[in-house]
Design an enzyme around this catalytic site. Structure first.
Site, PDB file in Angstrom:
ATOM      1  N   LYS A   1       0.841  -1.195   0.000  1.00  0.00           N
ATOM      2  CA  LYS A   1       0.000   0.000   0.000  1.00  0.00           C
ATOM      3  C   LYS A   1       0.877   1.246   0.000  1.00  0.00           C
ATOM      4  CE  LYS A   1      -3.721   2.116   2.783  1.00  0.00           C
ATOM      5  NZ  LYS A   1      -4.595   1.909   3.963  1.00  0.00           N
TER       6      LYS A   1
ATOM      7  N   SER B   1      -9.112   2.327   2.473  1.00  0.00           N
ATOM      8  CA  SER B   1      -8.083   2.910   1.638  1.00  0.00           C
ATOM      9  C   SER B   1      -7.064   1.899   1.132  1.00  0.00           C
ATOM     10  CB  SER B   1      -7.337   3.989   2.438  1.00  0.00           C
ATOM     11  OG  SER B   1      -6.705   3.392   3.596  1.00  0.00           O
TER      12      SER B   1
ATOM     13  N   SER C   1     -10.344   0.631   6.801  1.00  0.00           N
ATOM     14  CA  SER C   1      -9.527   0.763   5.599  1.00  0.00           C
ATOM     15  C   SER C   1      -9.040  -0.545   5.006  1.00  0.00           C
ATOM     16  CB  SER C   1      -8.297   1.630   5.900  1.00  0.00           C
ATOM     17  OG  SER C   1      -8.657   2.803   6.570  1.00  0.00           O
TER      18      SER C   1
END
Length: 402
Positions: free
Chosen positions: A54, A123, A147
């Site tokens: 990420k 996210s 997330s």
């Protein structure tokens, strides 16, 4: 004939080339670096396994841009702690995956591999989509609200959120120090458990006769009938396998905890971004409207309200840990339903807020689908000192779903 050490990386790059034009899960891929890392990878339990990272997490020599133009070209000098642990286990970073702006709500370009017109969540959207698309079997994510749990549910993959404070956040761009936690996404719970063991030595331990507390989440939001049906069927299957299942009821006070989470997140984000990411203050127009709203709300939150929210969390955590000393996990929906249609929003994290406030470990279990074939994930929430049993209970739930 022995397969070359780069075989898994080469397979991942071929799959990426096939899927990326539609899915758009990756910010940057490093083929040469990945092949070189595979050649010299140690003989660990994850030898040669490619993984996505990420883009709030540092990989030495690659930019960490956090989904915003304000950090374009910021090259990391060192690996994040979690990247370093996976490298020591033999795994190989393939590149950086898409995240939302500063890991908040503003979506990136990623699409859901099960239906590109639907959100992959946020996210950790790029990491979840990269695993779901079959590019990598493992990817790094993080969670501050929902997330990681939400994109795992929407994309139909397994997810693990470590207890807050259990794994180092070194090399992660944080948003809220009291809430941020690293995590992993993988194809199945067994793959997830293997990666967790490689990181910190925790070996999944399936309880003989697990006790599961069932929580539908309906006091927080409208939960889709197909999600409630998936929860009910899993409860029945677990009971048939010998597990004891009881209702959590109102013991967790999740509505108050969700509100307290929102207070803590806004208050800390306003201060965290002001100190760790000071460049945003000089260019407020470069921030999205949702992030500006969060920061404004945080700046306007009195310190007394913030302290009261933290105290509510401490009290509730003690109560929940006592419950979880006699139970192996809380089972509930990981999201209100399947991934919503559209790419302009990432869905609501409300069903993760209470558990993230309390800093508890969470495993997202895939396997259910709605009538259109869209994934429906369930989450198991556990005791931070009993992660091994949580992983074992999750494996049992996944098998029950199958």
């Amino acid at each position: 004939m022995t397969a070359p050490r780069t075989a898994a990386v080469d397979d991942a790059l071929r799959r990426l080339e096939q899927t990326e034009p539609e899915i758009r899960a990756w910010v940057r891929v490093d083929p040469d670096g990945a092949r070189a890392a595979a050649e010299r990878a140690p003989d660990g339990p994850l030898r040669g396994v490619p993984f996505g990272v990420k883009d709030i997490v540092d990989v030495a020599g690659l930019p960490t841009e956090c989904g915003t133009s304000l950090r374009r070209g910021r090259i990391a000098a060192h690996d994040a702690w979690l990247v370093d642990r996976l490298r020591h286990a033999g795994a190989v970073p393939l590149g950086k995956t898409v995240t939302t702006e500063f890991a908040y709500f503003q979506p990136g370009p990623t699409r859901n591999p099960h239906h590109p017109a639907h959100t992959p969540g946020g996210s950790s959207s790029g990491s979840a989509a990269a695993v779901a698309a079959g590019v990598v079997p493992l990817a790094l994510g993080s969670q501050t609200a929902g997330s990681l749990t939400r994109p795992a549910s929407y994309c139909g993959v397994a997810g693990y959120v470590a207890p807050v404070g259990a794994w180092s956040m070194r090399g992660f761009a944080g948003l809220s120090p009291s809430l941020d936690a690293p995590g992993l996404l993988a194809t199945r719970v067994s793959d997830l458990a293997r990666a967790v063991e490689a990181v910190d030595g925790t070996r999944a331990e399936e309880p003989q006769s697990p006790r599961i507390l069932v929580w539908p989440g309906t006091e927080l939001t409208d939960v889709a009938p197909e999600m409630l049906n998936a929860l009910h069927r899993t409860r029945q299957a677990l009971a048939a396998s010998g597990a004891a299942t009881d209702d959590l009821g109102t013991q967790a006070s999740t509505s108050a905890l969700a509100d307290a989470h929102a207070t803590v997140m806004a208050y800390e984000a306003a201060r965290s971004l002001a100190t760790e990411h000071a460049e945003h203050a000089a260019h407020p127009g470069a921030l999205s409207a949702p992030l500006r709203d969060l920061l404004d709300r945080g700046r306007g939150t009195p310190e007394a309200d913030y302290r009261a929210a933290l105290e509510a969390a401490r009290t509730a955590r003690a109560r929940l840990l006592e419950l979880l000393s006699d139970a192996d996990a809380i089972l509930g929906p990981a999201a209100p339903g399947p991934a919503p249609h559209g790419l302009g929003a990432t869905g609501t994290p409300v069903l993760s807020r209470p558990w993230q406030l309390l800093g508890l470990p969470v495993v997202t279990v895939p396997g259910h689908r709605d009538p259109r074939g869209m994934p429906l994930g369930l989450q198991l929430v556990g005791h931070p000192d009993r992660v091994a049993r949580l992983l074992g209970a999750a494996a049992r739930a996944e098998e029950a779903i199958r």
